[in-house]
Design a protein around this motif. Structure first.
Motif, PDB file in Angstrom:
ATOM      1  N   TRP A 203       7.231  10.298 -25.257  1.00 44.78           N
ATOM      2  CA  TRP A 203       7.596   8.974 -24.731  1.00 44.78           C
ATOM      3  C   TRP A 203       7.791   8.988 -23.225  1.00 44.78           C
ATOM      4  N   LEU A 204       8.304  10.079 -22.677  1.00 45.69           N
ATOM      5  CA  LEU A 204       8.437  10.158 -21.221  1.00 45.69           C
ATOM      6  C   LEU A 204       7.059  10.216 -20.561  1.00 45.69           C
ATOM      7  N   VAL A 205       6.115  10.914 -21.170  1.00 51.27           N
ATOM      8  CA  VAL A 205       4.752  10.948 -20.641  1.00 51.27           C
ATOM      9  C   VAL A 205       4.130   9.558 -20.687  1.00 51.27           C
ATOM     10  N   VAL A 206       4.334   8.841 -21.780  1.00 52.34           N
ATOM     11  CA  VAL A 206       3.792   7.482 -21.898  1.00 52.34           C
ATOM     12  C   VAL A 206       4.382   6.570 -20.827  1.00 52.34           C
ATOM     13  N   LEU A 207       5.701   6.645 -20.628  1.00 49.56           N
ATOM     14  CA  LEU A 207       6.333   5.829 -19.577  1.00 49.56           C
ATOM     15  C   LEU A 207       5.795   6.198 -18.190  1.00 49.56           C
ATOM     16  N   ALA A 208       5.563   7.486 -17.971  1.00 48.34           N
ATOM     17  CA  ALA A 208       4.993   7.912 -16.687  1.00 48.34           C
ATOM     18  C   ALA A 208       3.588   7.352 -16.509  1.00 48.34           C
ATOM     19  N   PHE A 209       2.797   7.311 -17.585  1.00 47.10           N
ATOM     20  CA  PHE A 209       1.454   6.755 -17.492  1.00 47.10           C
ATOM     21  C   PHE A 209       1.491   5.253 -17.218  1.00 47.10           C
ATOM     22  N   VAL A 210       2.467   4.552 -17.788  1.00 43.70           N
ATOM     23  CA  VAL A 210       2.621   3.121 -17.469  1.00 43.70           C
ATOM     24  C   VAL A 210       2.883   2.950 -15.976  1.00 43.70           C
ATOM     25  N   ALA A 211       3.807   3.733 -15.446  1.00 39.10           N
ATOM     26  CA  ALA A 211       4.111   3.657 -14.011  1.00 39.10           C
ATOM     27  C   ALA A 211       2.893   4.020 -13.173  1.00 39.10           C
ATOM     28  N   PHE A 212       2.147   5.041 -13.612  1.00 43.29           N
ATOM     29  CA  PHE A 212       0.936   5.438 -12.887  1.00 43.29           C
ATOM     30  C   PHE A 212      -0.044   4.273 -12.809  1.00 43.29           C
ATOM     31  N   PHE A 213      -0.264   3.598 -13.933  1.00 42.35           N
ATOM     32  CA  PHE A 213      -1.274   2.542 -13.941  1.00 42.35           C
ATOM     33  C   PHE A 213      -0.802   1.266 -13.251  1.00 42.35           C
ATOM     34  N   VAL A 214       0.490   1.060 -13.155  1.00 37.52           N
ATOM     35  CA  VAL A 214       0.978  -0.041 -12.312  1.00 37.52           C
ATOM     36  C   VAL A 214       0.540   0.203 -10.872  1.00 37.52           C
ATOM     37  N   ALA A 215       0.811   1.409 -10.371  1.00 36.38           N
ATOM     38  CA  ALA A 215       0.419   1.747  -9.002  1.00 36.38           C
ATOM     39  C   ALA A 215      -1.094   1.755  -8.850  1.00 36.38           C
ATOM     40  N   PHE A 216      -1.798   2.335  -9.819  1.00 32.40           N
ATOM     41  CA  PHE A 216      -3.262   2.401  -9.751  1.00 32.40           C
ATOM     42  C   PHE A 216      -3.874   1.005  -9.681  1.00 32.40           C
ATOM     43  N   ASN A 217      -3.431   0.096 -10.557  1.00 34.20           N
ATOM     44  CA  ASN A 217      -3.996  -1.247 -10.587  1.00 34.20           C
ATOM     45  C   ASN A 217      -3.720  -2.013  -9.296  1.00 34.20           C
ATOM     46  N   ILE A 218      -2.531  -1.829  -8.736  1.00 32.07           N
ATOM     47  CA  ILE A 218      -2.215  -2.475  -7.451  1.00 32.07           C
ATOM     48  C   ILE A 218      -3.173  -1.976  -6.374  1.00 32.07           C
TER      49      ILE A 218
ATOM     50  N   LEU B  90       0.835  -1.198   0.000  1.00 36.59           N
ATOM     51  CA  LEU B  90       0.000   0.000   0.000  1.00 36.59           C
ATOM     52  C   LEU B  90       0.873   1.254   0.000  1.00 36.59           C
ATOM     53  N   GLU B  91       1.860   1.296   0.881  1.00 38.40           N
ATOM     54  CA  GLU B  91       2.702   2.485   1.007  1.00 38.40           C
ATOM     55  C   GLU B  91       3.536   2.721  -0.251  1.00 38.40           C
ATOM     56  N   TRP B  92       4.125   1.652  -0.798  1.00 34.49           N
ATOM     57  CA  TRP B  92       4.967   1.814  -1.987  1.00 34.49           C
ATOM     58  C   TRP B  92       4.149   2.241  -3.194  1.00 34.49           C
ATOM     59  N   ALA B  93       2.937   1.696  -3.326  1.00 39.93           N
ATOM     60  CA  ALA B  93       2.098   2.069  -4.466  1.00 39.93           C
ATOM     61  C   ALA B  93       1.668   3.534  -4.381  1.00 39.93           C
ATOM     62  N   VAL B  94       1.308   3.986  -3.183  1.00 39.10           N
ATOM     63  CA  VAL B  94       0.920   5.390  -3.017  1.00 39.10           C
ATOM     64  C   VAL B  94       2.128   6.300  -3.248  1.00 39.10           C
ATOM     65  N   LEU B  95       3.278   5.904  -2.739  1.00 41.74           N
ATOM     66  CA  LEU B  95       4.502   6.667  -2.997  1.00 41.74           C
ATOM     67  C   LEU B  95       4.776   6.749  -4.497  1.00 41.74           C
ATOM     68  N   GLY B  96       4.543   5.626  -5.198  1.00 35.41           N
ATOM     69  CA  GLY B  96       4.727   5.622  -6.646  1.00 35.41           C
ATOM     70  C   GLY B  96       3.829   6.634  -7.336  1.00 35.41           C
ATOM     71  N   LEU B  97       2.560   6.710  -6.907  1.00 32.53           N
ATOM     72  CA  LEU B  97       1.650   7.710  -7.466  1.00 32.53           C
ATOM     73  C   LEU B  97       2.191   9.114  -7.252  1.00 32.53           C
ATOM     74  N   ALA B  98       2.624   9.398  -6.025  1.00 29.75           N
ATOM     75  CA  ALA B  98       3.114  10.740  -5.704  1.00 29.75           C
ATOM     76  C   ALA B  98       4.330  11.104  -6.553  1.00 29.75           C
ATOM     77  N   VAL B  99       5.252  10.164  -6.717  1.00 29.04           N
ATOM     78  CA  VAL B  99       6.473  10.427  -7.481  1.00 29.04           C
ATOM     79  C   VAL B  99       6.146  10.664  -8.955  1.00 29.04           C
ATOM     80  N   VAL B 100       5.313   9.794  -9.529  1.00 26.08           N
ATOM     81  CA  VAL B 100       4.971   9.929 -10.952  1.00 26.08           C
ATOM     82  C   VAL B 100       4.252  11.249 -11.220  1.00 26.08           C
ATOM     83  N   LEU B 101       3.263  11.570 -10.385  1.00 29.52           N
ATOM     84  CA  LEU B 101       2.517  12.811 -10.580  1.00 29.52           C
ATOM     85  C   LEU B 101       3.397  14.033 -10.371  1.00 29.52           C
ATOM     86  N   GLY B 102       4.312  13.943  -9.396  1.00 29.85           N
ATOM     87  CA  GLY B 102       5.231  15.053  -9.163  1.00 29.85           C
ATOM     88  C   GLY B 102       6.221  15.244 -10.299  1.00 29.85           C
TER      89      GLY B 102
END
Length: 388
Positions: free
Chosen positions: A299-314, A277-289
């Motif tokens: 391409w950097l935006v696309v990679l950021a969206f991939v990371a966002f949805f990894v955390a979101f799905n978890i 839970l903590e790592w996934a929320v931290l991931g959201l904060a880092v990606v959005l920041g």
């Protein structure tokens, strides 16, 4: 492992399918509306677009618990049929209009048919306590699948049939749900002995449930506000329009699911729910920041969206599971009702405030606001107790 009986299996599959089809109908508008709404009168105003996008969340939040209580009194099937009739009617209103404000009216009507709590209660009626978690997991999993499908299908539908065609497809999904509720879910006896009187105070006094409710509010606030700006940003950077955005969404969602699986497997096998839970929320904060600094690179935006949805799905899979783990059996159903209500409020607030932020400060303002909200969520999540 105790197996589901044929009746339990049939009921669970039918209800999970009903829930998935309804959620797909609600989600279909999210990935594309910020761009597609420009064809409507008033669709160039991000605030009005955000209100139309999130309006169903407010009425869902208001009606979730009352309709759940009505299903206790009058039966699950009649309440769900009533809710799906409203869902279809709201979709038809949206399909027939060329004004974004009438889309808001249609979405409000759709939200009044809030049947998530009634569906959850029907699953509880149809299953024994020993296998109920597995049945609930079918419904929980259907949310993630529905959202993933919506990312791919909505641009295709708008490209082929226009925004009106998308609303007709949403209405058709509502009609399919209506048929499932009327004819495909078996009748199951309800045991009055299973009904336990619980009060709102029981749930609101439980700190870990409050943390989870705040978490699902934040998650869906961030999601809805993100999609107020994501379609336009991807269109500007990559040259995509409403009809071709699926070419970005499909690889993003597939990659995020592939990367999510090891994390979920590790969480379940090691019972590491709190760290996940903590790592996934931290991931959201880092990606959005980080996103405000990446908006010049496709391409950097696309990679950021991939990371966002990894955390979101978890988080989308983890949090309902945690609700069922930490809520005492005496008010597990009521706890899920409040959880669904918090989720709906997040949808509404994310749509409306996301539109306001997008109009006043653009995409970067939306990303910064999401990062700050995720940081607050992380702070509250650190107090969560490990649940085994």
């Amino acid at each position: 492992m105790l197996r589901l009986t044929p009746l339990e299996r049939r009921s669970s599959i039918a209800l999970a399918t009903l829930f998935a089809a309804r959620m797909l109908g609600l989600f279909l508008l999210t990935p594309i509306f910020a761009v597609a709404a420009r064809t409507l009168a008033g669709g160039d105003d991000p605030v009005r677009v955000g209100l139309a996008l999130g309006a169903y969340g407010l009425t869902q939040a208001v009606m979730q618990i009352p309709l759940g209580m009505a299903s206790d009194r009058y039966g699950r099937r009649p309440v769900i049929v009533f809710g799906m009739l409203l869902f279809v009617a709201g979709g038809v209103i949206c399909a027939l209009t060329n004004d974004v404000d009438w889309v808001t009216v249609g979405r409000v009507i759709q939200g009044i048919g809030a049947v998530s709590a009634a569906i959850t209660a029907w699953i509880a009626d149809a299953t024994r306590p020993e296998v109920r978690t597995r049945a609930m997991a079918m419904v929980g999993g259907s949310i993630g699948v529905s959202f993933a499908l919506s990312l791919v299908l909505s641009p295709m539908l708008v490209g082929a049939f226009g925004l009106s065609g998308l609303f007709w497809a949403i209405s058709l999904l509502g009609f399919v749900c209506l048929l499932i509720a009327m004819f495909f879910v078996p009748d199951v006896p309800r045991s009055e002995a299973d009904i336990v009187q619980a009060t709102a105070h029981d749930v609101l006094g439980h700190r870990d449930l409050l943390r989870l409710n705040f978490g699902v509010f934040c998650l869906h606030f961030i999601l809805m506000s993100l999609f107020m700006v994501a379609p336009g940003l991807l269109g500007r950077l990559g040259g995509y329009d409403s009809a071709t955005l699926w070419q970005v969404y499909l690889p993003v969602i597939l990659a995020s699911f592939v990367l999510m699986v090891p994390a979920v497997f590790y969480t379940e096998t090691r019972k590491a729910h709190k760290p996940a839970l903590e790592w996934a929320v931290l991931g959201l904060a880092v990606v959005l920041g980080a996103l405000p600094w990446l908006t010049d690179s496709f391409w950097l935006v696309v990679l950021a969206f991939v990371a966002f949805f990894v955390a979101f799905n978890i988080l989308e899979a983890l949090q309902p599971s945690l609700v069922s783990r930490v809520a005492p059996p005496a008010y597990k159903g009521l706890a899920l009702g409040f959880y669904n209500t918090a989720q709906s409020l997040g949808v509404f607030a994310g749509g409306v405030l996301g539109g306001i932020l997008a109009r006043s400060g653009g995409a970067s303002m939306v990303f910064w606001a999401g990062a700050m909200l995720a940081a607050v969520w992380l702070y509250t999540a650190r107090g969560f107790k490990e649940a085994h």
